[in-house]
Design a protein around this motif. Sequence first.
Motif, PDB file in Angstrom:
ATOM      1  N   ALA A 141     -14.932 -33.023  61.881  1.00  0.00           N
ATOM      2  CA  ALA A 141     -15.711 -31.784  61.837  1.00  0.00           C
ATOM      3  C   ALA A 141     -16.143 -31.460  60.415  1.00  0.00           C
ATOM      4  CB  ALA A 141     -14.886 -30.636  62.416  1.00  0.00           C
ATOM      5  N   HIS A 142     -15.272 -31.739  59.470  1.00  0.00           N
ATOM      6  CA  HIS A 142     -15.582 -31.477  58.056  1.00  0.00           C
ATOM      7  C   HIS A 142     -16.791 -32.289  57.600  1.00  0.00           C
ATOM      8  CE1 HIS A 142     -14.946 -30.719  53.783  1.00  0.00           C
ATOM      9  NE2 HIS A 142     -14.940 -32.024  53.578  1.00  0.00           N
ATOM     10  N   LEU A 143     -16.878 -33.541  58.022  1.00  0.00           N
ATOM     11  CA  LEU A 143     -18.011 -34.378  57.650  1.00  0.00           C
ATOM     12  C   LEU A 143     -19.320 -33.798  58.193  1.00  0.00           C
ATOM     13  CD1 LEU A 143     -16.539 -37.970  58.210  1.00  0.00           C
ATOM     14  CD2 LEU A 143     -16.811 -36.742  56.046  1.00  0.00           C
ATOM     15  N   GLU A 144     -19.304 -33.376  59.451  1.00  0.00           N
ATOM     16  CA  GLU A 144     -20.508 -32.807  60.051  1.00  0.00           C
ATOM     17  C   GLU A 144     -20.884 -31.476  59.406  1.00  0.00           C
ATOM     18  OE1 GLU A 144     -21.697 -34.009  64.318  1.00  0.00           O
ATOM     19  OE2 GLU A 144     -19.690 -33.119  64.452  1.00  0.00           O
ATOM     20  N   GLN A 145     -19.898 -30.623  59.172  1.00  0.00           N
ATOM     21  CA  GLN A 145     -20.188 -29.294  58.658  1.00  0.00           C
ATOM     22  C   GLN A 145     -20.560 -29.321  57.183  1.00  0.00           C
ATOM     23  OE1 GLN A 145     -16.735 -27.047  59.816  1.00  0.00           O
ATOM     24  NE2 GLN A 145     -17.316 -27.006  61.967  1.00  0.00           N
ATOM     25  N   SER A 146     -20.108 -30.336  56.464  1.00  0.00           N
ATOM     26  CA  SER A 146     -20.527 -30.480  55.069  1.00  0.00           C
ATOM     27  C   SER A 146     -22.036 -30.684  54.988  1.00  0.00           C
ATOM     28  CB  SER A 146     -19.803 -31.662  54.412  1.00  0.00           C
ATOM     29  OG  SER A 146     -18.425 -31.424  54.315  1.00  0.00           O
ATOM     30  N   ILE A 147     -22.560 -31.438  55.933  1.00  0.00           N
ATOM     31  CA  ILE A 147     -24.000 -31.686  55.973  1.00  0.00           C
ATOM     32  C   ILE A 147     -24.751 -30.386  56.236  1.00  0.00           C
ATOM     33  CG2 ILE A 147     -25.832 -32.905  57.216  1.00  0.00           C
ATOM     34  CD1 ILE A 147     -23.611 -35.021  57.859  1.00  0.00           C
ATOM     35  N   GLN A 148     -24.205 -29.558  57.121  1.00  0.00           N
ATOM     36  CA  GLN A 148     -24.867 -28.306  57.477  1.00  0.00           C
ATOM     37  C   GLN A 148     -25.005 -27.369  56.282  1.00  0.00           C
ATOM     38  OE1 GLN A 148     -22.715 -26.633  60.777  1.00  0.00           O
ATOM     39  NE2 GLN A 148     -22.841 -28.527  61.976  1.00  0.00           N
ATOM     40  N   VAL A 149     -24.067 -27.418  55.354  1.00  0.00           N
ATOM     41  CA  VAL A 149     -24.137 -26.547  54.171  1.00  0.00           C
ATOM     42  C   VAL A 149     -24.605 -27.323  52.942  1.00  0.00           C
ATOM     43  CG1 VAL A 149     -22.359 -24.993  55.039  1.00  0.00           C
ATOM     44  CG2 VAL A 149     -21.688 -26.949  53.633  1.00  0.00           C
ATOM     45  N   GLU A 150     -25.132 -28.528  53.178  1.00  0.00           N
ATOM     46  CA  GLU A 150     -25.683 -29.357  52.104  1.00  0.00           C
ATOM     47  C   GLU A 150     -24.659 -29.609  50.999  1.00  0.00           C
ATOM     48  OE1 GLU A 150     -29.266 -27.462  50.852  1.00  0.00           O
ATOM     49  OE2 GLU A 150     -30.332 -27.928  52.703  1.00  0.00           O
ATOM     50  N   SER A 151     -23.457 -29.961  51.423  1.00  0.00           N
ATOM     51  CA  SER A 151     -22.369 -30.272  50.499  1.00  0.00           C
ATOM     52  C   SER A 151     -21.961 -31.726  50.684  1.00  0.00           C
ATOM     53  CB  SER A 151     -21.166 -29.362  50.758  1.00  0.00           C
ATOM     54  OG  SER A 151     -20.048 -29.749  49.992  1.00  0.00           O
ATOM     55  N   THR A 152     -21.642 -32.396  49.587  1.00  0.00           N
ATOM     56  CA  THR A 152     -21.229 -33.796  49.661  1.00  0.00           C
ATOM     57  C   THR A 152     -19.715 -33.882  49.814  1.00  0.00           C
ATOM     58  OG1 THR A 152     -23.068 -34.461  48.244  1.00  0.00           O
ATOM     59  CG2 THR A 152     -21.253 -36.031  48.508  1.00  0.00           C
ATOM     60  N   PRO A 153     -19.203 -34.397  50.931  1.00  0.00           N
ATOM     61  CA  PRO A 153     -17.747 -34.491  51.110  1.00  0.00           C
ATOM     62  C   PRO A 153     -17.140 -35.519  50.163  1.00  0.00           C
ATOM     63  CG  PRO A 153     -18.882 -35.628  52.890  1.00  0.00           C
ATOM     64  CD  PRO A 153     -19.946 -34.932  52.090  1.00  0.00           C
ATOM     65  N   ASP A 154     -15.924 -35.268  49.751  1.00  0.00           N
ATOM     66  CA  ASP A 154     -15.211 -36.178  48.849  1.00  0.00           C
ATOM     67  C   ASP A 154     -14.585 -37.288  49.698  1.00  0.00           C
ATOM     68  OD1 ASP A 154     -13.619 -37.459  47.021  1.00  0.00           O
ATOM     69  OD2 ASP A 154     -12.881 -35.628  46.072  1.00  0.00           O
ATOM     70  N   LEU A 155     -15.342 -38.339  49.944  1.00  0.00           N
ATOM     71  CA  LEU A 155     -14.884 -39.400  50.836  1.00  0.00           C
ATOM     72  C   LEU A 155     -13.657 -40.129  50.300  1.00  0.00           C
ATOM     73  CD1 LEU A 155     -18.202 -41.026  52.117  1.00  0.00           C
ATOM     74  CD2 LEU A 155     -16.741 -39.339  53.253  1.00  0.00           C
ATOM     75  N   ALA A 156     -13.587 -40.313  48.986  1.00  0.00           N
ATOM     76  CA  ALA A 156     -12.441 -41.013  48.411  1.00  0.00           C
ATOM     77  C   ALA A 156     -11.155 -40.224  48.659  1.00  0.00           C
ATOM     78  CB  ALA A 156     -12.658 -41.234  46.914  1.00  0.00           C
ATOM     79  N   TRP A 157     -11.238 -38.919  48.461  1.00  0.00           N
ATOM     80  CA  TRP A 157     -10.064 -38.059  48.701  1.00  0.00           C
ATOM     81  C   TRP A 157      -9.670 -38.110  50.174  1.00  0.00           C
ATOM     82  CZ3 TRP A 157      -8.506 -33.955  51.632  1.00  0.00           C
ATOM     83  CH2 TRP A 157      -7.424 -33.217  51.171  1.00  0.00           C
ATOM     84  N   LEU A 158     -10.669 -37.960  51.048  1.00  0.00           N
ATOM     85  CA  LEU A 158     -10.392 -37.980  52.486  1.00  0.00           C
ATOM     86  C   LEU A 158      -9.831 -39.329  52.928  1.00  0.00           C
ATOM     87  CD1 LEU A 158     -13.607 -36.170  53.755  1.00  0.00           C
ATOM     88  CD2 LEU A 158     -11.283 -35.259  53.840  1.00  0.00           C
TER      89      LEU A 158
END
Length: 249
Positions: free
Chosen positions: A130-147
């Motif tokens: 859900a975090h990956l999808e919602q990050s896109i909705q708010v135009e935020s880049t998720p920290d994939l390395a951390w995740l």
Amino acid sequence: MDTDRKVPTPVYQPYLGSLAIPDLQDAQRSGAFDLGVLLFLQDGYMQRTLAEQGEPLREAFAQIDAGSEDLDERAAAKREALTRAMCELYVRLKEEGDETTGVRGYAGAAGVYLNGAIVDYRTYLLDVAAHLEQSIQVESTPDLAWLAGHTYALLARASTTVDTIEGALGADAGARAGEVLSTGIGAIGSPGQNSVALALGVRMWRMIEQIDAAPQNHVVNREGDVSAELDAEIDPWDFEPASRADFDL
């Protein structure tokens, strides 16, 4: 979940990182019970201690705060006071014949803990999706390395938990636990997500595969040194909690 939140829901972590109740220490030494189960059971006694001894503990904590300005010293003293009160509660319950203090109580706690842990792991994985999808909705880049680092560590624990469930509760219980966990795994990079979230999920799984191929290069060993050859895109991840609660009431 807030769409701008960076950190997915954390999985359960015990209040104390080690066993303080002598009977539970004996149970661990026997090899019959998983440490996580016993820490979970110990947390139950701690919660009951907080509920039954809240006022005396608040008074004790106030005295500790008044006697020292050092935050670490105060936290250690509060932890010691709470641990002592918890052990006293356990002794009283044992003398009264409380069913949770015997081997049958430990076994019952094992089933609750193990199946609850699998649900916790699944919830975390669904939250990452859900975090990956919602990050896109708010135009935020998720920290994939951390995740990726946190998800790898979680999956390592989850795999062990499924094996423990199968050994303790039977093959059918282990299969059910695996099915529950698979729904969380399948949600990340699922074809049902939008194309950007799908691509992010696939990239995160590739990072996890990279960690799994050489975990010694990515995982911090609490007893040793950090590898000098960490991949720049992967944060080192310590399997153990970095800190514990300070027990302020």
